[in-house]
Design a protein around this motif. Structure first.
Motif, PDB file in Angstrom:
ATOM      1  N   ALA A   1       0.826  -1.197   0.000  1.00 27.69           N
ATOM      2  CA  ALA A   1       0.000   0.000   0.000  1.00 27.69           C
ATOM      3  C   ALA A   1       0.868   1.257   0.000  1.00 27.69           C
ATOM      4  CB  ALA A   1      -0.923  -0.006   1.220  1.00 27.69           C
ATOM      5  N   ALA A   2       1.973   1.227   0.740  1.00 29.20           N
ATOM      6  CA  ALA A   2       2.845   2.385   0.810  1.00 29.20           C
ATOM      7  C   ALA A   2       3.530   2.652  -0.519  1.00 29.20           C
ATOM      8  CB  ALA A   2       3.896   2.181   1.906  1.00 29.20           C
ATOM      9  N   LEU A   3       3.742   1.608  -1.302  1.00 30.45           N
ATOM     10  CA  LEU A   3       4.476   1.735  -2.562  1.00 30.45           C
ATOM     11  C   LEU A   3       3.587   2.098  -3.750  1.00 30.45           C
ATOM     12  CD1 LEU A   3       6.793  -1.395  -2.211  1.00 30.45           C
ATOM     13  CD2 LEU A   3       7.409   0.998  -1.838  1.00 30.45           C
ATOM     14  N   GLU A   4       2.290   2.139  -3.544  1.00 32.08           N
ATOM     15  CA  GLU A   4       1.374   2.355  -4.659  1.00 32.08           C
ATOM     16  C   GLU A   4       1.622   3.656  -5.409  1.00 32.08           C
ATOM     17  OE1 GLU A   4      -2.593   2.076  -3.249  1.00 32.08           O
ATOM     18  OE2 GLU A   4      -2.571  -0.107  -3.059  1.00 32.08           O
ATOM     19  N   GLY A   5       2.042   4.691  -4.706  1.00 29.06           N
ATOM     20  CA  GLY A   5       2.229   5.987  -5.346  1.00 29.06           C
ATOM     21  C   GLY A   5       3.579   6.175  -6.012  1.00 29.06           C
ATOM     22  N   LEU A   6       4.424   5.130  -6.012  1.00 31.09           N
ATOM     23  CA  LEU A   6       5.765   5.232  -6.572  1.00 31.09           C
ATOM     24  C   LEU A   6       5.831   4.580  -7.953  1.00 31.09           C
ATOM     25  CD1 LEU A   6       7.875   4.230  -3.431  1.00 31.09           C
ATOM     26  CD2 LEU A   6       7.049   6.499  -4.065  1.00 31.09           C
ATOM     27  N   THR A   7       6.805   5.020  -8.742  1.00 31.26           N
ATOM     28  CA  THR A   7       7.045   4.347 -10.013  1.00 31.26           C
ATOM     29  C   THR A   7       7.651   2.972  -9.733  1.00 31.26           C
ATOM     30  OG1 THR A   7       9.306   5.142 -10.267  1.00 31.26           O
ATOM     31  CG2 THR A   7       7.535   6.578 -11.080  1.00 31.26           C
ATOM     32  N   ARG A   8       7.710   2.145 -10.779  1.00 33.15           N
ATOM     33  CA  ARG A   8       8.246   0.796 -10.600  1.00 33.15           C
ATOM     34  C   ARG A   8       9.696   0.840 -10.121  1.00 33.15           C
ATOM     35  NH1 ARG A   8       8.348  -4.039 -15.187  1.00 33.15           N
ATOM     36  NH2 ARG A   8       9.426  -5.586 -13.896  1.00 33.15           N
ATOM     37  N   ARG A   9      10.513   1.712 -10.702  1.00 33.07           N
ATOM     38  CA  ARG A   9      11.905   1.825 -10.284  1.00 33.07           C
ATOM     39  C   ARG A   9      12.006   2.328  -8.859  1.00 33.07           C
ATOM     40  NH1 ARG A   9      16.450  -0.470 -11.653  1.00 33.07           N
ATOM     41  NH2 ARG A   9      16.536   0.243 -13.811  1.00 33.07           N
ATOM     42  N   GLN A  10      11.173   3.282  -8.488  1.00 33.43           N
ATOM     43  CA  GLN A  10      11.189   3.810  -7.130  1.00 33.43           C
ATOM     44  C   GLN A  10      10.776   2.737  -6.121  1.00 33.43           C
ATOM     45  OE1 GLN A  10       8.603   7.191  -7.541  1.00 33.43           O
ATOM     46  NE2 GLN A  10      10.207   8.513  -8.390  1.00 33.43           N
ATOM     47  N   GLN A  11       9.825   1.906  -6.507  1.00 28.42           N
ATOM     48  CA  GLN A  11       9.423   0.810  -5.625  1.00 28.42           C
ATOM     49  C   GLN A  11      10.591  -0.144  -5.384  1.00 28.42           C
ATOM     50  OE1 GLN A  11       5.985  -1.138  -7.265  1.00 28.42           O
ATOM     51  NE2 GLN A  11       4.692   0.692  -7.152  1.00 28.42           N
ATOM     52  N   GLU A  12      11.328  -0.469  -6.438  1.00 28.91           N
ATOM     53  CA  GLU A  12      12.480  -1.361  -6.310  1.00 28.91           C
ATOM     54  C   GLU A  12      13.513  -0.779  -5.362  1.00 28.91           C
ATOM     55  OE1 GLU A  12      12.304  -3.250 -10.859  1.00 28.91           O
ATOM     56  OE2 GLU A  12      13.733  -1.652 -10.365  1.00 28.91           O
ATOM     57  N   ILE A  13      13.802   0.490  -5.540  1.00 27.55           N
ATOM     58  CA  ILE A  13      14.826   1.138  -4.714  1.00 27.55           C
ATOM     59  C   ILE A  13      14.350   1.274  -3.268  1.00 27.55           C
ATOM     60  CG2 ILE A  13      16.070   3.309  -4.348  1.00 27.55           C
ATOM     61  CD1 ILE A  13      16.283   3.538  -7.395  1.00 27.55           C
ATOM     62  N   ALA A  14      13.072   1.580  -3.085  1.00 28.61           N
ATOM     63  CA  ALA A  14      12.533   1.684  -1.723  1.00 28.61           C
ATOM     64  C   ALA A  14      12.677   0.353  -0.987  1.00 28.61           C
ATOM     65  CB  ALA A  14      11.067   2.112  -1.770  1.00 28.61           C
ATOM     66  N   ARG A  15      12.395  -0.739  -1.687  1.00 29.46           N
ATOM     67  CA  ARG A  15      12.547  -2.057  -1.071  1.00 29.46           C
ATOM     68  C   ARG A  15      14.015  -2.352  -0.766  1.00 29.46           C
ATOM     69  NH1 ARG A  15       8.640  -3.709  -5.208  1.00 29.46           N
ATOM     70  NH2 ARG A  15       6.609  -4.103  -4.251  1.00 29.46           N
ATOM     71  N   ASP A  16      14.902  -1.947  -1.691  1.00 29.45           N
ATOM     72  CA  ASP A  16      16.339  -2.155  -1.471  1.00 29.45           C
ATOM     73  C   ASP A  16      16.807  -1.422  -0.218  1.00 29.45           C
ATOM     74  OD1 ASP A  16      16.499  -3.689  -3.749  1.00 29.45           O
ATOM     75  OD2 ASP A  16      17.233  -2.061  -5.029  1.00 29.45           O
ATOM     76  N   VAL A  17      16.377  -0.166  -0.080  1.00 27.86           N
ATOM     77  CA  VAL A  17      16.776   0.636   1.084  1.00 27.86           C
ATOM     78  C   VAL A  17      16.209   0.016   2.357  1.00 27.86           C
ATOM     79  CG1 VAL A  17      16.481   2.862   2.237  1.00 27.86           C
ATOM     80  CG2 VAL A  17      17.040   2.782  -0.201  1.00 27.86           C
ATOM     81  N   SER A  18      14.936  -0.419   2.294  1.00 27.14           N
ATOM     82  CA  SER A  18      14.318  -1.024   3.458  1.00 27.14           C
ATOM     83  C   SER A  18      15.029  -2.308   3.868  1.00 27.14           C
ATOM     84  CB  SER A  18      12.839  -1.316   3.158  1.00 27.14           C
ATOM     85  OG  SER A  18      12.186  -1.831   4.291  1.00 27.14           O
ATOM     86  N   SER A  19      15.668  -2.979   2.891  1.00 24.71           N
ATOM     87  CA  SER A  19      16.412  -4.215   3.165  1.00 24.71           C
ATOM     88  C   SER A  19      17.802  -3.934   3.700  1.00 24.71           C
ATOM     89  CB  SER A  19      16.522  -5.049   1.884  1.00 24.71           C
ATOM     90  OG  SER A  19      15.244  -5.455   1.440  1.00 24.71           O
ATOM     91  N   GLY A  20      18.196  -2.662   3.753  1.00 23.34           N
ATOM     92  CA  GLY A  20      19.482  -2.293   4.331  1.00 23.34           C
ATOM     93  C   GLY A  20      20.619  -2.093   3.335  1.00 23.34           C
TER      94      GLY A  20
END
Length: 219
Positions: free
Chosen positions: A147-166
């Motif tokens: 739900a938090a990622l819905e407003g992001l582009t596909r690339r932004q979603q990937e990077i957000a997950r990467d950052v969240s993974s450390g």
């Protein structure tokens, strides 16, 4: 508190029946009756509690046995498993079982369980119940992340997950085949859209987000 309930054990295991009778001895209960087949339940309409010994029936038959035992609305059904499993507990809960426990648990636990069933409550093995709650929490967290990622582009979603993974900016750049500068640019947009100001806050934002949260929408 002593439970005053009529109990029938649906079992084909002498060792389970012996343990059950010993556990309930002196607990102020009427004599516990034993039945080998579900059809015998028709002769025990006064039974308020039915304890089904899971190991006594084939896996493919157990669900039908439990469903039949639970058919009477005023009857509380519990399942005794020699090796309790979360998957089995959840599957059988579809049929409204009120208890799921280790077949050979201690006498005091048997008495507590029957006291609660007699009072119209439920009793599930605490450890399995904890696992079930943890599984539900993880599922909700996963839904919140999306739900938090819905407003992001596909690339932004990937990077957000990467950052969240450390992962660091350099690690993300290497994994995604982009420059660190591009990673930083994406993070700037991600932070703005999600209303956060740091990598740590981004991870926390993904974990606590809920569907429909305006902070998860694109600005």
């Amino acid at each position: 508190m002593r439970p005053h309930v009529n109990v029938i054990a649906l079992s084909r295991s002498p060792s389970f029946e012996s343990h059950l009778l010993r556990a309930l001895e002196g607990a102020g209960l009427p004599a516990v009756s034993a039945a080998r087949d579900p059809e015998a339940l028709d002769r025990h309409e006064d039974a308020a509690v039915v304890l089904v010994h899971a190991r006594s029936f084939r896996d493919e038959d157990l669900e039908a046995v439990v469903a039949r035992a639970a058919n009477a609305r005023r009857r509380a059904v519990g399942v005794a498993a020699d090796v309790p499993r979360l998957e089995q507990m959840l599957e059988l809960s579809r049929h409204g079982i009120r208890a799921y426990f280790n077949s050979y648990m201690a006498d005091v636990h048997y008495r507590q369980m029957l006291a609660m069933l007699g009072a119209g409550q439920c009793w599930f093995a605490p450890q399995l119940l904890g696992h079930a709650l943890e599984a539900a929490r993880r599922q909700l967290d996963g839904a919140a992340d999306e739900a938090a990622l819905e407003g992001l582009t596909r690339r932004q979603q990937e990077i957000a997950r990467d950052v969240s993974s450390g992962l660091s900016n350099r690690q993300i750049a290497g994994a995604r085949g982009i420059s660190e500068r591009t990673v930083k640019t994406h993070l700037t947009h991600i932070f703005r859209k999600l209303g956060v100001t740091s990598r740590h806050a981004l991870g926390a934002r993904l974990r606590r987000a809920v569907p429909g949260d305006p902070a998860g929408k694109a600005s």
